[in-house]
Design a protein around this motif. Sequence first.
Motif, PDB file in Angstrom:
ATOM      1  N   ALA A  95     -23.699 -23.197 -47.016  1.00 17.24           N
ATOM      2  CA  ALA A  95     -22.780 -22.567 -47.971  1.00 17.24           C
ATOM      3  C   ALA A  95     -23.258 -21.189 -48.341  1.00 17.24           C
ATOM      4  CB  ALA A  95     -22.626 -23.432 -49.224  1.00 17.24           C
ATOM      5  N   LYS A  96     -24.558 -21.081 -48.507  1.00 15.63           N
ATOM      6  CA  LYS A  96     -25.081 -19.762 -48.820  1.00 15.63           C
ATOM      7  C   LYS A  96     -24.807 -18.805 -47.679  1.00 15.63           C
ATOM      8  CE  LYS A  96     -28.758 -21.262 -51.975  1.00 15.63           C
ATOM      9  NZ  LYS A  96     -30.237 -21.336 -52.185  1.00 15.63           N
TER      10      LYS A  96
ATOM     11  N   GLY B  60     -19.292 -15.750 -48.150  1.00 18.03           N
ATOM     12  CA  GLY B  60     -18.149 -14.848 -48.028  1.00 18.03           C
ATOM     13  C   GLY B  60     -16.937 -15.536 -47.415  1.00 18.03           C
ATOM     14  N   VAL B  61     -17.216 -16.359 -46.407  1.00 15.68           N
ATOM     15  CA  VAL B  61     -16.110 -17.072 -45.734  1.00 15.68           C
ATOM     16  C   VAL B  61     -15.444 -18.042 -46.703  1.00 15.68           C
ATOM     17  CG1 VAL B  61     -15.515 -18.623 -43.856  1.00 15.68           C
ATOM     18  CG2 VAL B  61     -17.201 -16.828 -43.498  1.00 15.68           C
ATOM     19  N   VAL B  62     -16.293 -18.730 -47.502  1.00 14.25           N
ATOM     20  CA  VAL B  62     -15.757 -19.715 -48.462  1.00 14.25           C
ATOM     21  C   VAL B  62     -14.910 -19.022 -49.520  1.00 14.25           C
ATOM     22  CG1 VAL B  62     -16.377 -21.382 -50.250  1.00 14.25           C
ATOM     23  CG2 VAL B  62     -17.588 -21.373 -48.059  1.00 14.25           C
ATOM     24  N   ARG B  63     -15.461 -17.858 -49.984  1.00 22.36           N
ATOM     25  CA  ARG B  63     -14.713 -17.141 -51.006  1.00 22.36           C
ATOM     26  C   ARG B  63     -13.336 -16.725 -50.466  1.00 22.36           C
ATOM     27  NH1 ARG B  63     -18.257 -13.574 -51.819  1.00 22.36           N
ATOM     28  NH2 ARG B  63     -19.311 -14.598 -53.568  1.00 22.36           N
ATOM     29  N   GLN B  64     -13.314 -16.272 -49.228  1.00 22.35           N
ATOM     30  CA  GLN B  64     -12.038 -15.886 -48.617  1.00 22.35           C
ATOM     31  C   GLN B  64     -11.106 -17.092 -48.466  1.00 22.35           C
ATOM     32  OE1 GLN B  64     -11.137 -12.727 -47.956  1.00 22.35           O
ATOM     33  NE2 GLN B  64      -9.073 -13.548 -47.445  1.00 22.35           N
TER      34      GLN B  64
ATOM     35  N   VAL C  94     -11.151 -19.804 -50.289  1.00 23.43           N
ATOM     36  CA  VAL C  94     -10.657 -20.199 -51.610  1.00 23.43           C
ATOM     37  C   VAL C  94      -9.506 -19.298 -52.036  1.00 23.43           C
ATOM     38  CG1 VAL C  94     -11.261 -20.331 -54.049  1.00 23.43           C
ATOM     39  CG2 VAL C  94     -12.808 -21.254 -52.319  1.00 23.43           C
ATOM     40  N   GLN C  95      -9.672 -18.039 -51.780  1.00 30.78           N
ATOM     41  CA  GLN C  95      -8.589 -17.118 -52.123  1.00 30.78           C
ATOM     42  C   GLN C  95      -7.304 -17.453 -51.349  1.00 30.78           C
ATOM     43  OE1 GLN C  95     -10.059 -13.174 -51.430  1.00 30.78           O
ATOM     44  NE2 GLN C  95     -11.349 -13.150 -53.289  1.00 30.78           N
ATOM     45  N   ASN C  96      -7.492 -17.730 -50.059  1.00 32.04           N
ATOM     46  CA  ASN C  96      -6.319 -18.088 -49.235  1.00 32.04           C
ATOM     47  C   ASN C  96      -5.662 -19.369 -49.744  1.00 32.04           C
ATOM     48  OD1 ASN C  96      -6.725 -15.843 -47.595  1.00 32.04           O
ATOM     49  ND2 ASN C  96      -7.896 -16.980 -46.049  1.00 32.04           N
ATOM     50  N   MET C  97      -6.514 -20.324 -50.115  1.00 27.76           N
ATOM     51  CA  MET C  97      -5.968 -21.583 -50.628  1.00 27.76           C
ATOM     52  C   MET C  97      -5.270 -21.368 -51.956  1.00 27.76           C
ATOM     53  SD  MET C  97      -8.984 -24.316 -49.663  1.00 27.76           S
ATOM     54  CE  MET C  97      -8.095 -25.645 -50.409  1.00 27.76           C
ATOM     55  N   SER C  98      -5.789 -20.506 -52.799  1.00 27.63           N
ATOM     56  CA  SER C  98      -5.149 -20.213 -54.085  1.00 27.63           C
ATOM     57  C   SER C  98      -3.796 -19.558 -53.869  1.00 27.63           C
ATOM     58  CB  SER C  98      -6.064 -19.307 -54.918  1.00 27.63           C
ATOM     59  OG  SER C  98      -7.258 -19.964 -55.208  1.00 27.63           O
TER      60      SER C  98
END
Length: 324
Positions: free
Chosen positions: A294-295, A299-303, A305-309
């Motif tokens: 995850a660390k 960046g990929v996760v944040r992107q 999450v944004q896409n999912m939001s």
Amino acid sequence: MSKSSKVLNLKDKINGNEVDLSLCNLTEVPVRELALFTKATVVDLSCNNITSLPPEFCNLTHLVKVDLSKNQLTCLPDDLGNLTSLQHLDLYNNKLTVLPVSFSQLRSLKWLDLKDNPLEADLAKAAGDCLDEKQCKQCASKVLQHMRELQDEVDRVREKRLLREKELERKREVKQREREAKEKEARKREKAEEKEKRRKEYNAQKAAMAAREQQKKKSEEKKKKNGLAAADKKAAEKTAAKPRRSLIGLLFKLLLLLLMGLAGVAAACRLTDLQKEAMCVPVNIAVDDGLSWAKEQEGVVRQLVQNMSSAAKEFLESTQASKT
């Protein structure tokens, strides 16, 4: 001359049962005066100017012998046959042509003289001569027989006339009954036609009302059908949208439960005394690996999450739009 003087003079003419009024220049018979003397059965009215006998003369039923010879008689009263006691009748030298039919009812008549009268041929033949007592008696007998034949003929004619009148009356009654029957039948037919007319009018009104009711029913059914179709369409759309939303929600719930379960297991194996257990060793290793990954993929996760939001926001907006 008063009535009392007439009676007095007539009384002077009476001798026993005989009344002699001959050669008195009489123009009419004193019937009322003669009726007062019922015992005077023999009346001599010969050699006068008598032209006719009054009907009341036939009421002098007590007369037995009447002499009317040498007068001006042209006819005798119709009811002469009422003189049922008359036995001797002298009509010599008058102006008689016929005798009344009722003459045949003089059953007591034994003597008759009709000489020197302008009699009809058949009557003159029956009367014959009356030159002596024998011939006058034969005259009475033959004339009575002749008058009886005339009476029978008159009776037959009258009977035929009565029968004819009865037949005519019967025919009139038959025609009247037929006419009444026809009128009754016509009235009955008119009533039947009127009743049939009213029945047809009633049926027509009933049919019109039924047609209006049927049209109204069809209209209501059509409206109801259209309403149901719209409702079914709306329900179908609502039903079609609901499973879609329900399925996505279910997936979110399952995913959330799975994540919560995994988080719970990881927390239990990481923070409790179970971390030394054999089953928690792979979990702790996986958690450590996951944290490391995850660390690395922050960046990929944040992107992601944004896409999912964004996707979730768009989904919510589309859901609200479909509801409206």
